[in-house]
Design a protein around this motif. Structure first.
Motif, mmCIF file in Angstrom:
data_model
loop_
_atom_site.group_PDB
_atom_site.id
_atom_site.type_symbol
_atom_site.label_atom_id
_atom_site.label_comp_id
_atom_site.label_asym_id
_atom_site.label_seq_id
_atom_site.Cartn_x
_atom_site.Cartn_y
_atom_site.Cartn_z
ATOM 1 N N LEU A 186 0.937 -1.349 -0.126
ATOM 2 C CA LEU A 186 0.202 0.097 -0.184
ATOM 3 C C LEU A 186 0.888 1.258 -0.089
ATOM 4 N N THR A 187 1.996 1.154 0.774
ATOM 5 C CA THR A 187 3.083 2.314 0.715
ATOM 6 C C THR A 187 3.624 2.449 -0.657
ATOM 7 N N LEU A 188 3.800 1.197 -1.099
ATOM 8 C CA LEU A 188 4.425 1.368 -2.424
ATOM 9 C C LEU A 188 3.624 2.060 -3.455
ATOM 10 N N ALA A 189 2.253 1.665 -3.391
ATOM 11 C CA ALA A 189 1.297 1.925 -4.424
ATOM 12 C C ALA A 189 1.173 3.854 -4.320
ATOM 13 N N LYS A 190 1.348 4.201 -3.127
ATOM 14 C CA LYS A 190 1.272 5.784 -2.684
ATOM 15 C C LYS A 190 2.715 6.360 -3.439
ATOM 16 N N GLU A 191 3.983 5.820 -2.622
ATOM 17 C CA GLU A 191 5.012 6.495 -3.268
ATOM 18 C C GLU A 191 5.584 6.253 -4.699
ATOM 19 N N ALA A 192 5.035 5.117 -5.302
ATOM 20 C CA ALA A 192 5.447 4.978 -6.886
ATOM 21 C C ALA A 192 4.310 5.762 -7.727
ATOM 22 N N GLY A 193 3.443 6.199 -7.228
ATOM 23 C CA GLY A 193 2.350 6.976 -7.849
ATOM 24 C C GLY A 193 1.390 6.220 -8.370
ATOM 25 N N ILE A 194 1.045 4.906 -8.130
ATOM 26 C CA ILE A 194 0.117 3.876 -8.641
ATOM 27 C C ILE A 194 -0.973 4.462 -8.116
ATOM 28 N N PHE A 195 -1.584 4.840 -7.071
ATOM 29 C CA PHE A 195 -2.805 5.372 -6.558
ATOM 30 C C PHE A 195 -3.250 6.419 -7.341
ATOM 31 N N LYS A 196 -2.068 7.489 -7.580
ATOM 32 C CA LYS A 196 -2.558 8.613 -8.408
ATOM 33 C C LYS A 196 -2.996 8.237 -10.053
ATOM 34 N N LYS A 197 -2.243 7.286 -10.429
ATOM 35 C CA LYS A 197 -2.738 6.772 -11.797
ATOM 36 C C LYS A 197 -4.011 6.153 -11.984
ATOM 37 N N HIS A 198 -4.408 5.784 -10.644
ATOM 38 C CA HIS A 198 -5.714 5.337 -10.779
ATOM 39 C C HIS A 198 -6.929 6.307 -10.193
ATOM 40 N N GLY A 199 -6.395 7.504 -10.438
ATOM 41 C CA GLY A 199 -7.351 8.511 -9.894
ATOM 42 C C GLY A 199 -7.819 8.862 -8.615
ATOM 43 N N LEU A 200 -7.002 8.306 -7.351
ATOM 44 C CA LEU A 200 -6.926 8.600 -6.037
ATOM 45 C C LEU A 200 -5.885 9.464 -5.590
ATOM 46 N N ASP A 201 -6.432 10.357 -4.595
ATOM 47 C CA ASP A 201 -5.416 11.079 -3.795
ATOM 48 C C ASP A 201 -5.411 10.631 -2.609
ATOM 49 N N VAL A 202 -4.445 9.537 -2.180
ATOM 50 C CA VAL A 202 -4.372 8.854 -0.967
ATOM 51 C C VAL A 202 -3.491 9.509 0.106
ATOM 52 N N THR A 203 -3.924 9.430 1.360
ATOM 53 C CA THR A 203 -3.123 9.739 2.421
ATOM 54 C C THR A 203 -2.954 8.419 3.296
ATOM 55 N N ILE A 204 -1.819 8.085 3.484
ATOM 56 C CA ILE A 204 -1.638 6.958 4.261
ATOM 57 C C ILE A 204 -1.164 7.324 5.927
ATOM 58 N N THR A 205 -1.665 7.153 6.955
ATOM 59 C CA THR A 205 -1.348 7.321 8.247
ATOM 60 C C THR A 205 -1.096 6.140 9.089
ATOM 61 N N LYS A 206 -0.038 6.192 10.024
ATOM 62 C CA LYS A 206 0.153 5.179 10.974
ATOM 63 C C LYS A 206 -0.648 5.383 12.062
ATOM 64 N N VAL A 207 -1.723 4.187 12.259
ATOM 65 C CA VAL A 207 -2.629 4.426 13.345
ATOM 66 C C VAL A 207 -2.456 3.066 14.083
ATOM 67 N N PRO A 208 -2.187 3.075 15.196
ATOM 68 C CA PRO A 208 -2.291 1.647 16.124
ATOM 69 C C PRO A 208 -3.556 1.016 16.010
ATOM 70 N N GLN A 209 -3.467 -0.286 15.833
ATOM 71 C CA GLN A 209 -4.445 -1.373 15.478
ATOM 72 C C GLN A 209 -5.764 -1.096 16.522
ATOM 73 N N ALA A 210 -5.291 -0.885 17.753
ATOM 74 C CA ALA A 210 -6.210 -0.659 18.763
ATOM 75 C C ALA A 210 -7.131 0.589 18.559
ATOM 76 N N SER A 211 -6.715 1.431 17.969
ATOM 77 C CA SER A 211 -7.610 2.869 17.799
ATOM 78 C C SER A 211 -7.914 2.983 16.218
ATOM 79 N N ARG A 212 -7.521 2.259 15.568
ATOM 80 C CA ARG A 212 -7.660 2.366 14.113
ATOM 81 C C ARG A 212 -9.233 2.645 13.527
ATOM 82 N N HIS A 213 -10.014 1.619 14.454
ATOM 83 C CA HIS A 213 -11.509 1.877 14.408
ATOM 84 C C HIS A 213 -12.074 3.365 14.837
ATOM 85 N N LEU A 214 -11.482 3.702 15.773
ATOM 86 C CA LEU A 214 -11.887 5.064 16.200
ATOM 87 C C LEU A 214 -11.578 6.306 15.144
ATOM 88 N N ALA A 215 -10.538 6.043 14.526
ATOM 89 C CA ALA A 215 -10.286 6.883 13.379
ATOM 90 C C ALA A 215 -11.018 6.747 12.136
#
Length: 315
Positions: free
Chosen positions: A40-69
């Motif tokens: 997923l990080t590779l898809a962002k950094e290599a411009g793959i998400f952008k190529k598919h029309g997506l403006d993606v932000t990836i955030t590190k969120v602890p699993q225990a609180s990911r559902h709260l986000a």
């Protein structure tokens, strides 16, 4: 006239580029530093998400609180283990899995200090594992249950996977539940700790990607684009492994070589594998996982397991 035509064409090109940018769907994704999520990080950094029309932000969120986000709208999608989606939906966070990410083949496990040789030896011992509702906590409960024990038979010390591994290496706690890339730090220090169980023996860690049901309903094409981007990232890993590993390693402060070593203990899943997974293993594992989560007191009631995935986005 020629100049006018050139300027007009240039202006039209700018408008077209602006329109394309404006059309990009914004998506915020919550993940951890787990090697299985690295494409997923590779898809962002290599411009793959952008190529598919997506403006993606990836955030590190602890699993225990990911559902709260997810519930707050800070992120719309996330990567996590299959059983964690059960916990999130049981807590009222309506989410749906849309494609499979990986299967752990030894990349998750329990390591213990010297002198502890097997799972039965953990009885009465302190085990570092992240909070209830997370993959390490579930894996511990799963492995204990397979050996005739329960969570009541150990003293759980709540620590995230990275710190749990570091603490064990420093002589703290009797055992730790962790995953790659942190598990390899213990593999490489046999005098400090020993891995006594992994997902090779207990296949209980499978990761999937999902989003809030509201996001999927409003953005079905974006959901398909997220899956397509992931598969393109897997293809890039096949065709340019060194560059891919270098990009993925940078995100977790590792070398490409170290990422490759961690990745050897898991298997990223392509579209065909994911389609088969949702038709087969997914349902039976959900049933077993939900029962164990109830028994461990992580959830109070089962959510509707039939609504937890929608593989139509990868058909």
């Amino acid at each position: 006239m020629k100049k006018t035509g050139i300027f007009a064409a240039a202006f039209a090109a700018v408008l077209a580029a602006t329109a394309t940018h404006a059309a990009e769907t914004k998506v915020a994704i919550g993940i951890s530093g787990w090697t299985g999520f690295a494409p997923l990080t590779l898809a962002k950094e290599a411009g793959i998400f952008k190529k598919h029309g997506l403006d993606v932000t990836i955030t590190k969120v602890p699993q225990a609180s990911r559902h709260l986000a997810l519930a707050s709208g800070d992120i719309q999608c996330a990567a996590t283990t299959v059983e964690t989606w059960i916990v999130w939906n049981a807590a009222g966070v309506a989410t749906t899995q849309i494609f499979q990410l990986d299967i752990s083949h030894g990349a998750d496990g329990i390591a213990a200090k010297p002198g502890i040789e097997k799972i039965a030896d953990l009885k009465g011992k302190s085990v570092a594992a992240s909070a209830p509702g997370t993959s390490p906590y579930f894996l511990l409960a799963f492995i204990l249950a397979k050996n005739g024990l329960s969570m009541k038979d150990v003293k759980v010390v709540n620590m995230e996977p990275g710190p749990a591994a570091q603490a064990l290496l420093a002589g703290q706690n009797d055992a730790a539940v962790t995953y790659e890339p942190y598990l390899s730090s213990i593999r490489n220090a046999p005098d400090k700790g020993k891995i006594i169980a992994t997902t090779l023996d207990y296949p209980a860690v499978m990761d999937t990607f999902g989003c809030t049901t509201a996001f999927l309903k409003a953005n079905p094409e974006a959901a398909k684009a997220l899956a397509a981007s992931y598969y393109d990232a897997l293809e890039m890993i096949k065709t340019d492994k060194d560059k891919s590993f270098e990009i993925m390693g940078k995100d977790v402060k590792q070398s490409g070589k170290e990422v490759g070593e961690s990745a050897a203990y898991l298997e990223w899943q392509d579209k065909a594998a994911a389609q088969n997974f949702f038709k087969t293993t997914f349902k039976s594992f959900n049933e077993e996982a939900a029962d164990l989560l109830l028994q461990a007191g992580v959830i109070k009631a089962k959510p509707d397991l039939s609504t937890l995935a929608d593989p139509s986005f990868i058909q």
